[in-house]
Design a protein around this motif. Structure first.
Motif, short mmCIF file in Angstrom:
data_model
loop_
_atom_site.label_atom_id
_atom_site.label_comp_id
_atom_site.label_asym_id
_atom_site.label_seq_id
_atom_site.Cartn_x
_atom_site.Cartn_y
_atom_site.Cartn_z
N ILE A 50 -63.61 -20.26 -43.63
CA ILE A 50 -62.67 -21.39 -43.59
C ILE A 50 -63.44 -22.71 -43.71
CG2 ILE A 50 -61.20 -22.73 -42.02
CD1 ILE A 50 -59.58 -20.55 -43.03
N GLY A 51 -64.52 -22.84 -42.95
CA GLY A 51 -65.30 -24.07 -42.99
C GLY A 51 -65.89 -24.36 -44.36
N GLU A 52 -66.40 -23.32 -45.00
CA GLU A 52 -66.97 -23.50 -46.35
C GLU A 52 -65.89 -23.91 -47.34
OE1 GLU A 52 -70.69 -20.35 -46.34
OE2 GLU A 52 -68.65 -19.56 -46.51
N LEU A 53 -64.72 -23.27 -47.28
CA LEU A 53 -63.63 -23.62 -48.18
C LEU A 53 -63.13 -25.04 -47.92
CD1 LEU A 53 -61.74 -20.21 -48.12
CD2 LEU A 53 -63.00 -21.18 -50.07
N SER A 54 -63.07 -25.41 -46.65
CA SER A 54 -62.67 -26.76 -46.29
C SER A 54 -63.61 -27.79 -46.91
CB SER A 54 -62.66 -26.90 -44.76
OG SER A 54 -62.38 -28.21 -44.38
N GLU A 55 -64.89 -27.54 -46.83
CA GLU A 55 -65.89 -28.45 -47.40
C GLU A 55 -65.81 -28.48 -48.93
OE1 GLU A 55 -68.77 -31.30 -47.61
OE2 GLU A 55 -67.75 -30.59 -45.80
N ILE A 56 -65.72 -27.31 -49.54
CA ILE A 56 -65.66 -27.22 -51.00
C ILE A 56 -64.48 -28.01 -51.56
CG2 ILE A 56 -65.11 -25.62 -52.89
CD1 ILE A 56 -66.83 -23.52 -51.34
N PHE A 57 -63.31 -27.80 -50.95
CA PHE A 57 -62.09 -28.42 -51.48
C PHE A 57 -61.77 -29.77 -50.86
CE2 PHE A 57 -61.28 -23.85 -52.42
CZ PHE A 57 -61.26 -23.97 -53.80
N ARG A 58 -62.60 -30.20 -49.91
CA ARG A 58 -62.40 -31.49 -49.24
C ARG A 58 -61.02 -31.56 -48.59
NH1 ARG A 58 -67.23 -31.40 -50.51
NH2 ARG A 58 -68.24 -32.80 -51.96
N LEU A 59 -60.67 -30.46 -47.92
CA LEU A 59 -59.39 -30.37 -47.22
C LEU A 59 -59.64 -30.13 -45.74
CD1 LEU A 59 -57.54 -27.94 -49.67
CD2 LEU A 59 -57.13 -30.41 -49.43
N ASP A 60 -58.69 -30.55 -44.91
CA ASP A 60 -58.88 -30.28 -43.48
C ASP A 60 -58.70 -28.78 -43.23
OD1 ASP A 60 -55.97 -29.87 -42.30
OD2 ASP A 60 -55.86 -31.60 -43.64
N VAL A 61 -59.29 -28.32 -42.14
CA VAL A 61 -59.31 -26.90 -41.82
C VAL A 61 -57.90 -26.33 -41.71
CG1 VAL A 61 -59.98 -25.23 -40.03
CG2 VAL A 61 -61.60 -26.98 -40.76
N SER A 62 -56.96 -27.09 -41.13
CA SER A 62 -55.60 -26.56 -40.96
C SER A 62 -54.93 -26.29 -42.31
CB SER A 62 -54.75 -27.51 -40.12
OG SER A 62 -54.58 -28.75 -40.78
N THR A 63 -55.20 -27.12 -43.30
CA THR A 63 -54.65 -26.91 -44.65
C THR A 63 -55.22 -25.63 -45.24
OG1 THR A 63 -54.34 -29.27 -44.99
CG2 THR A 63 -54.42 -27.89 -46.97
N VAL A 64 -56.53 -25.45 -45.12
CA VAL A 64 -57.18 -24.25 -45.66
C VAL A 64 -56.67 -23.01 -44.91
CG1 VAL A 64 -59.37 -23.08 -46.09
CG2 VAL A 64 -59.19 -25.54 -46.43
N GLN A 65 -56.46 -23.12 -43.61
CA GLN A 65 -55.92 -21.99 -42.84
C GLN A 65 -54.53 -21.60 -43.35
OE1 GLN A 65 -56.38 -23.63 -38.88
NE2 GLN A 65 -58.14 -22.30 -38.47
N ARG A 66 -53.69 -22.57 -43.63
CA ARG A 66 -52.36 -22.27 -44.18
C ARG A 66 -52.47 -21.59 -45.54
NH1 ARG A 66 -51.24 -27.30 -42.14
NH2 ARG A 66 -51.32 -28.28 -44.18
N GLN A 67 -53.35 -22.13 -46.39
CA GLN A 67 -53.49 -21.58 -47.74
C GLN A 67 -54.06 -20.16 -47.72
OE1 GLN A 67 -55.83 -24.53 -49.81
NE2 GLN A 67 -54.06 -25.83 -50.19
N TYR A 141 -68.14 -38.17 -56.29
CA TYR A 141 -67.43 -39.36 -55.82
C TYR A 141 -66.65 -39.05 -54.54
CZ TYR A 141 -63.83 -43.02 -55.70
OH TYR A 141 -62.99 -44.03 -55.32
N THR A 142 -65.98 -37.91 -54.52
CA THR A 142 -65.20 -37.51 -53.35
C THR A 142 -66.10 -37.31 -52.14
OG1 THR A 142 -63.57 -36.47 -54.79
CG2 THR A 142 -63.53 -35.83 -52.49
N ALA A 143 -67.25 -36.68 -52.34
CA ALA A 143 -68.18 -36.46 -51.23
C ALA A 143 -68.72 -37.80 -50.70
CB ALA A 143 -69.34 -35.58 -51.69
N GLU A 144 -69.04 -38.71 -51.60
CA GLU A 144 -69.55 -40.02 -51.17
C GLU A 144 -68.48 -40.79 -50.40
OE1 GLU A 144 -70.71 -41.73 -54.91
OE2 GLU A 144 -72.61 -40.62 -54.95
N ARG A 145 -67.24 -40.75 -50.87
CA ARG A 145 -66.14 -41.45 -50.18
C ARG A 145 -65.90 -40.86 -48.80
NH1 ARG A 145 -63.46 -45.88 -52.01
NH2 ARG A 145 -61.60 -44.97 -51.13
N ARG A 146 -66.03 -39.56 -48.70
CA ARG A 146 -65.81 -38.90 -47.42
C ARG A 146 -66.90 -39.25 -46.42
NH1 ARG A 146 -64.03 -32.65 -46.72
NH2 ARG A 146 -63.01 -33.00 -44.74
N ALA A 147 -68.10 -39.47 -46.92
CA ALA A 147 -69.24 -39.79 -46.05
C ALA A 147 -69.17 -41.23 -45.51
CB ALA A 147 -70.55 -39.57 -46.81
N GLU A 148 -68.38 -42.06 -46.15
CA GLU A 148 -68.29 -43.48 -45.73
C GLU A 148 -67.62 -43.63 -44.39
OE1 GLU A 148 -66.29 -45.50 -48.93
OE2 GLU A 148 -68.05 -45.48 -50.19
#
Length: 148
Positions: A50-67, A141-148
């Motif tokens: 779940i954690g790896e998928l959350s990071e890959i897709f830049r989604l919160d864990v609860s969203t990945v859990q639902r999917q 770009y998404t990773a950089e924005r998330r790190a801000e």
């Protein structure tokens, strides 16, 4: 030369409309777009937590859990112990999931083949290279924005 950023934004929007429509359920072997993305990534890279998928897709864990829960109920994914001995359980594609992923992917590739039939091999290759670069830059770009 004028940079055509607004043109790219428009064309991306139009393209995404067709990409989304392509993954709407039409038959029993179709899969939802979110499941298609999950299965495609797991197919390419192997079992994921779940954690790896959350990071890959830049989604919160609860969203990945639902999917992933939805994909498991549909028989597309199953939970397994970490093949590397870690404590987190991982998801892998079931035989049914692989069969359905292959069917959907084959139809998608076939449709793209028809769409690109009049393009030269060089044009298709250049487009594939540029699209790969574009998607890589989006992820960066998404990773950089998330790190801000």
């Amino acid at each position: 030369m004028k940079r055509r950023i607004a043109d790219i934004e428009y064309e991306q929007m139009v393209q995404s409309r067709y990409a989304i429509a392509q993954h709407q359920r039409r038959s029993d072997d179709e899969i939802e777009r979110s499941a298609y993305l999950l299965l495609s990534r797991i197919d390419a890279e192997g079992p994921k937590s779940i954690g790896e998928l959350s990071e890959i897709f830049r989604l919160d864990v609860s969203t990945v859990q639902r999917q992933t829960g939805s994909a498991m109920r549909a028989g597309l994914l199953e939970r397994i112990p970490d093949p590397n001995g870690g404590i987190a359980r991982k998801f892998r594609i079931t035989p049914e999931g692989r069969e359905r992923l292959t069917a959907v992917r084959d139809r998608s590739v076939n449709a793209l083949g028809h769409i690109l039939a009049e393009w030269t091999d060089a044009e298709v290759s250049l487009f594939a290279d540029m699209l790969h670069r574009f998607n890589g830059d989006i992820e960066k770009y998404t990773a950089e924005r998330r790190a801000e």
